[in-house]
Write a protein that holds these residues in place. Structure first.
Motif, PDB file in Angstrom:
ATOM      1  N   PRO A  45       0.835  -1.212   0.000  1.00 26.09           N
ATOM      2  CA  PRO A  45       0.000   0.000   0.000  1.00 26.09           C
ATOM      3  C   PRO A  45       0.865   1.255   0.000  1.00 26.09           C
ATOM      4  CG  PRO A  45       0.118  -0.914   2.196  1.00 26.09           C
ATOM      5  CD  PRO A  45       0.851  -1.882   1.310  1.00 26.09           C
ATOM      6  N   ARG A  46       0.241   2.371  -0.342  1.00 23.35           N
ATOM      7  CA  ARG A  46       0.983   3.638  -0.335  1.00 23.35           C
ATOM      8  C   ARG A  46       1.468   3.974   1.067  1.00 23.35           C
ATOM      9  NH1 ARG A  46      -0.147   9.009   0.605  1.00 23.35           N
ATOM     10  NH2 ARG A  46      -2.246   8.410   1.237  1.00 23.35           N
ATOM     11  N   VAL A  47       0.584   3.814   2.075  1.00 20.01           N
ATOM     12  CA  VAL A  47       0.939   4.066   3.475  1.00 20.01           C
ATOM     13  C   VAL A  47       0.763   2.755   4.228  1.00 20.01           C
ATOM     14  CG1 VAL A  47       0.516   5.466   5.522  1.00 20.01           C
ATOM     15  CG2 VAL A  47       0.132   6.443   3.254  1.00 20.01           C
ATOM     16  N   LEU A  48       1.834   2.261   4.811  1.00 18.41           N
ATOM     17  CA  LEU A  48       1.834   0.964   5.485  1.00 18.41           C
ATOM     18  C   LEU A  48       1.988   1.163   6.992  1.00 18.41           C
ATOM     19  CD1 LEU A  48       2.060  -2.194   5.314  1.00 18.41           C
ATOM     20  CD2 LEU A  48       4.545  -1.854   5.212  1.00 18.41           C
ATOM     21  N   GLY A  49       1.153   0.480   7.773  1.00 17.68           N
ATOM     22  CA  GLY A  49       1.299   0.470   9.229  1.00 17.68           C
ATOM     23  C   GLY A  49       1.811  -0.881   9.684  1.00 17.68           C
ATOM     24  N   THR A  63       3.863 -10.249  13.438  1.00 17.65           N
ATOM     25  CA  THR A  63       3.797  -8.882  12.926  1.00 17.65           C
ATOM     26  C   THR A  63       2.528  -8.704  12.110  1.00 17.65           C
ATOM     27  OG1 THR A  63       6.201  -8.624  12.856  1.00 17.65           O
ATOM     28  CG2 THR A  63       4.908  -7.178  11.436  1.00 17.65           C
ATOM     29  N   ILE A  64       1.808  -7.609  12.350  1.00 17.27           N
ATOM     30  CA  ILE A  64       0.609  -7.267  11.591  1.00 17.27           C
ATOM     31  C   ILE A  64       0.931  -6.087  10.679  1.00 17.27           C
ATOM     32  CG2 ILE A  64      -0.222  -5.842  13.514  1.00 17.27           C
ATOM     33  CD1 ILE A  64      -2.494  -7.691  11.071  1.00 17.27           C
ATOM     34  N   LEU A  65       0.510  -6.171   9.427  1.00 17.18           N
ATOM     35  CA  LEU A  65       0.715  -5.107   8.443  1.00 17.18           C
ATOM     36  C   LEU A  65      -0.641  -4.559   8.036  1.00 17.18           C
ATOM     37  CD1 LEU A  65       3.434  -6.831   6.233  1.00 17.18           C
ATOM     38  CD2 LEU A  65       3.788  -5.230   8.106  1.00 17.18           C
ATOM     39  N   THR A  70      -7.094   2.222   4.016  1.00 15.57           N
ATOM     40  CA  THR A  70      -8.356   1.514   4.228  1.00 15.57           C
ATOM     41  C   THR A  70      -8.521   1.016   5.661  1.00 15.57           C
ATOM     42  OG1 THR A  70      -7.380  -0.621   3.592  1.00 15.57           O
ATOM     43  CG2 THR A  70      -8.313   0.741   1.833  1.00 15.57           C
ATOM     44  N   HIS A  71      -7.421   1.076   6.441  1.00 15.12           N
ATOM     45  CA  HIS A  71      -7.407   0.572   7.825  1.00 15.12           C
ATOM     46  C   HIS A  71      -7.674  -0.930   7.895  1.00 15.12           C
ATOM     47  CE1 HIS A  71      -8.217   4.767   9.796  1.00 15.12           C
ATOM     48  NE2 HIS A  71      -7.149   4.743   9.015  1.00 15.12           N
ATOM     49  N   ARG A  72      -7.370  -1.656   6.825  1.00 12.35           N
ATOM     50  CA  ARG A  72      -7.579  -3.089   6.794  1.00 12.35           C
ATOM     51  C   ARG A  72      -6.241  -3.811   6.904  1.00 12.35           C
ATOM     52  NH1 ARG A  72     -11.676  -5.695   8.064  1.00 12.35           N
ATOM     53  NH2 ARG A  72     -10.811  -7.420   6.848  1.00 12.35           N
ATOM     54  N   PRO A  73      -6.181  -4.951   7.629  1.00 11.18           N
ATOM     55  CA  PRO A  73      -4.954  -5.746   7.653  1.00 11.18           C
ATOM     56  C   PRO A  73      -4.718  -6.398   6.296  1.00 11.18           C
ATOM     57  CG  PRO A  73      -6.702  -6.881   8.822  1.00 11.18           C
ATOM     58  CD  PRO A  73      -7.236  -5.531   8.484  1.00 11.18           C
ATOM     59  N   ILE A  74      -3.465  -6.441   5.855  1.00 15.54           N
ATOM     60  CA  ILE A  74      -3.159  -7.016   4.541  1.00 15.54           C
ATOM     61  C   ILE A  74      -2.258  -8.238   4.651  1.00 15.54           C
ATOM     62  CG2 ILE A  74      -3.500  -4.867   3.275  1.00 15.54           C
ATOM     63  CD1 ILE A  74      -0.469  -4.485   3.312  1.00 15.54           C
ATOM     64  N   ASP A  75      -1.535  -8.388   5.759  1.00 14.52           N
ATOM     65  CA  ASP A  75      -0.679  -9.556   5.911  1.00 14.52           C
ATOM     66  C   ASP A  75      -0.294  -9.726   7.373  1.00 14.52           C
ATOM     67  OD1 ASP A  75       0.650 -11.815   5.164  1.00 14.52           O
ATOM     68  OD2 ASP A  75       1.949 -10.846   3.682  1.00 14.52           O
ATOM     69  N   VAL A  76       0.060 -10.960   7.705  1.00 17.96           N
ATOM     70  CA  VAL A  76       0.545 -11.304   9.040  1.00 17.96           C
ATOM     71  C   VAL A  76       1.829 -12.106   8.864  1.00 17.96           C
ATOM     72  CG1 VAL A  76       0.078 -12.553  11.185  1.00 17.96           C
ATOM     73  CG2 VAL A  76      -1.776 -11.330  10.031  1.00 17.96           C
ATOM     74  N   LEU A  77       2.887 -11.691   9.534  1.00 19.03           N
ATOM     75  CA  LEU A  77       4.195 -12.329   9.403  1.00 19.03           C
ATOM     76  C   LEU A  77       4.566 -13.025  10.705  1.00 19.03           C
ATOM     77  CD1 LEU A  77       6.118  -9.348   7.732  1.00 19.03           C
ATOM     78  CD2 LEU A  77       4.735 -11.115   6.614  1.00 19.03           C
ATOM     79  N   ALA A  78       5.209 -14.163  10.582  1.00 18.41           N
ATOM     80  CA  ALA A  78       5.712 -14.859  11.763  1.00 18.41           C
ATOM     81  C   ALA A  78       6.958 -14.143  12.269  1.00 18.41           C
ATOM     82  CB  ALA A  78       6.040 -16.311  11.421  1.00 18.41           C
ATOM     83  N   SER A 373      -0.231   5.840  14.067  1.00 16.50           N
ATOM     84  CA  SER A 373      -0.394   4.385  14.189  1.00 16.50           C
ATOM     85  C   SER A 373      -1.699   4.004  14.880  1.00 16.50           C
ATOM     86  CB  SER A 373       0.798   3.791  14.963  1.00 16.50           C
ATOM     87  OG  SER A 373       2.000   4.011  14.261  1.00 16.50           O
ATOM     88  N   GLY A 374      -2.636   4.924  14.949  1.00 19.20           N
ATOM     89  CA  GLY A 374      -3.894   4.636  15.629  1.00 19.20           C
ATOM     90  C   GLY A 374      -4.629   3.444  15.039  1.00 19.20           C
ATOM     91  N   ALA A 375      -4.681   3.367  13.690  1.00 21.57           N
ATOM     92  CA  ALA A 375      -5.375   2.251  13.056  1.00 21.57           C
ATOM     93  C   ALA A 375      -4.673   0.929  13.347  1.00 21.57           C
ATOM     94  CB  ALA A 375      -5.460   2.485  11.549  1.00 21.57           C
ATOM     95  N   VAL A 376      -3.346   0.967  13.433  1.00 23.90           N
ATOM     96  CA  VAL A 376      -2.597  -0.254  13.727  1.00 23.90           C
ATOM     97  C   VAL A 376      -2.927  -0.738  15.136  1.00 23.90           C
ATOM     98  CG1 VAL A 376      -0.302  -1.296  13.800  1.00 23.90           C
ATOM     99  CG2 VAL A 376      -0.766   0.578  12.221  1.00 23.90           C
ATOM    100  N   GLU A 377      -2.937   0.186  16.110  1.00 23.21           N
ATOM    101  CA  GLU A 377      -3.256  -0.199  17.486  1.00 23.21           C
ATOM    102  C   GLU A 377      -4.676  -0.747  17.582  1.00 23.21           C
ATOM    103  OE1 GLU A 377      -1.117  -0.394  19.795  1.00 23.21           O
ATOM    104  OE2 GLU A 377       0.511   0.641  18.749  1.00 23.21           O
ATOM    105  N   GLY A 378      -5.596  -0.189  16.783  1.00 30.03           N
ATOM    106  CA  GLY A 378      -6.954  -0.713  16.775  1.00 30.03           C
ATOM    107  C   GLY A 378      -7.005  -2.147  16.288  1.00 30.03           C
TER     108      GLY A 378
END
Length: 407
Positions: A45-49, A63-65, A70-78, A373-378
């Motif tokens: 994405p253009r802006v990544l959290g 790790t959550i990306l 859009t405030h939507r999660p796009i990937d989860v990393l071990a 990082s508000g959306a990330v914390e949510g």
């Protein structure tokens, strides 16, 4: 059944399905959930959290990306290492801005995997001085050559040192001793069998500050405090009689709780009732609030605290200036603010400034650009809720499905 599996996973999903006259086992729901295709991400994405979350606190993390548009999660990393994050970024080009916390792993991963991206650091928390919170009381005369006893609030109802106080004292002494021997915090953590963050907190804190939450905690009898002090002023000293009277007023607790509450009051029958100290978290919230938004009572208490503590007066001034920078996106004033903080004798804030200088570019961007990082914390809070519904026993692949598949 797929919808139920995405929303509730195994056992909870099976119970809901049974209420809907659908006979299905938890294992079948989990197989359906695992079989669903997770959204694929070909470009970043253009802006990544980015942030971490615990699979097993203190042991295993992931790790959550987040797509910050859009405030939507796009990937989860071990894992949560710099290498893991750095490997993901080149495989998903297009990231222009990275919103992260101030941990070093994601900063290093961003520099390695996407050196062209602007890094935006997260916001900060401030700490209040506990020692300045208590209202001053007149000094009591002490006989010559007498030994001053431990404060009663550190003793239990039997006159013994409270277990929590003793444990904190012993742990603080052990950590300080090992640190004086030159051991690293990691080595101390392994030797004592204590998690690293606890060792770090004990190594950097004063013993009085560590004991403050234990000896100044609120009591379940605080609602009856006025009546208790009234009866003691009338000469009642028998805890059993007072306990019986409190029961007629709605108290349902034990006699031992009443005895424990009365112990600090026994030597103080002729002194005025002490004013309870506001909790550090409450004082912190007052300092972080605009003065015009405080009610009269809280403003008066905060004024008394600030009068007794010049350090907190300076902290409040610096907090107000920092808050203005955040509201007005005035990151260009950061350097002047840091110089002003360093001019005051505030070791805790000096440590903050040192950390800001190490991450100067990202902090300046965080105070200048409209990203946070508000959306990330949510999303991290949402992940915690998902873990709770799965009783914390889900493997990463199953949790990843529930995080990424919308429902």
């Amino acid at each position: 059944m797929q919808t139920i599996a995405v929303a509730l996973a195994g056992r909870p999903g099976a119970r809901l399905a049974a209420r809907s006259a659908i006979t299905v086992s938890r294992s079948t729901l989990l197989r359906l959930l695992r079989a669903l295709p997770a959204p694929e991400v070909k470009a970043g994405p253009r802006v990544l959290g980015v942030d971490d979350f615990a699979l097993r606190r203190g042991h295993v993390y992931a790790t959550i990306l987040i797509d910050m548009d859009t405030h939507r999660p796009i990937d989860v990393l071990a894992g949560r290492t710099a290498e893991t994050f750095a490997a993901w970024l080149p495989a998903h080009p297009g990231v222009q801005v990275i919103c992260r916390d101030r941990g070093g792993a994601y900063a290093e991963g961003a520099r390695t995997g996407a050196p062209q991206a602007i890094q935006v650091a997260d916001r900060y928390h401030l700490w209040a001085h506990r020692g300045c919170l208590t209202e001053p009381t007149p000094p009591q005369p002490v006989a010559a050559n007498s030994v001053v006893p431990l404060p009663d609030r550190m003793l239990d109802v039997d006159g013994q040192l409270r277990p929590l106080v003793a444990r904190k004292q012993q742990r603080h002494a052990a950590i300080q001793q090992l640190r004086a021997q030159g051991l690293s915090l990691t080595a101390i953590s392994r030797q004592l069998g204590v998690c690293f963050r606890t060792v770090q907190r004990y190594a950097d804190a004063n013993l009085d500050d560590l004991l403050a939450p234990a000896i100044h905690r609120s009591s379940v009898l605080d609602d009856y405090a006025d009546y208790i002090h009234q009866r003691r002023a009338e000469g009642l000293t028998d805890a059993a009689v007072l306990h019986a009277e409190l029961q007629t007023r709605g108290w349902r607790g034990s006699l031992r709780t009443v005895q424990r509450y009365l112990r600090p009051l026994r030597p103080a029958t002729t002194t005025p009732r002490p004013v309870p100290a506001p909790k550090p978290r409450r004082v912190t919230s007052w300092i972080m609030t605009k003065p015009e938004h405080l009610d009269t009572e809280h403003s008066a208490v905060l004024t008394g605290v600030l009068v007794r503590c010049p350090a907190l007066r300076a902290v409040r001034r610096h907090v107000a200036e920092f808050a203005a920078m955040m509201r007005e996106l005035g990151g260009e004033r950061l350097d002047c603010w840091m110089h002003a903080v360093e001019a005051d004798d505030l070791p805790a804030l000096h440590t903050l400034v040192t950390g800001l200088r190490r991450d100067h570019a990202a902090v300046t961007a965080g105070l200048t650009l409209p990203y946070s990082s508000g959306a990330v914390e949510g999303q991290v809070n949402r992940i915690k809720a998902l873990k709770h519904t799965m009783y914390g026993r889900a493997n990463l692949d199953l949790l990843r499905q529930r995080i990424l598949i919308p429902h």
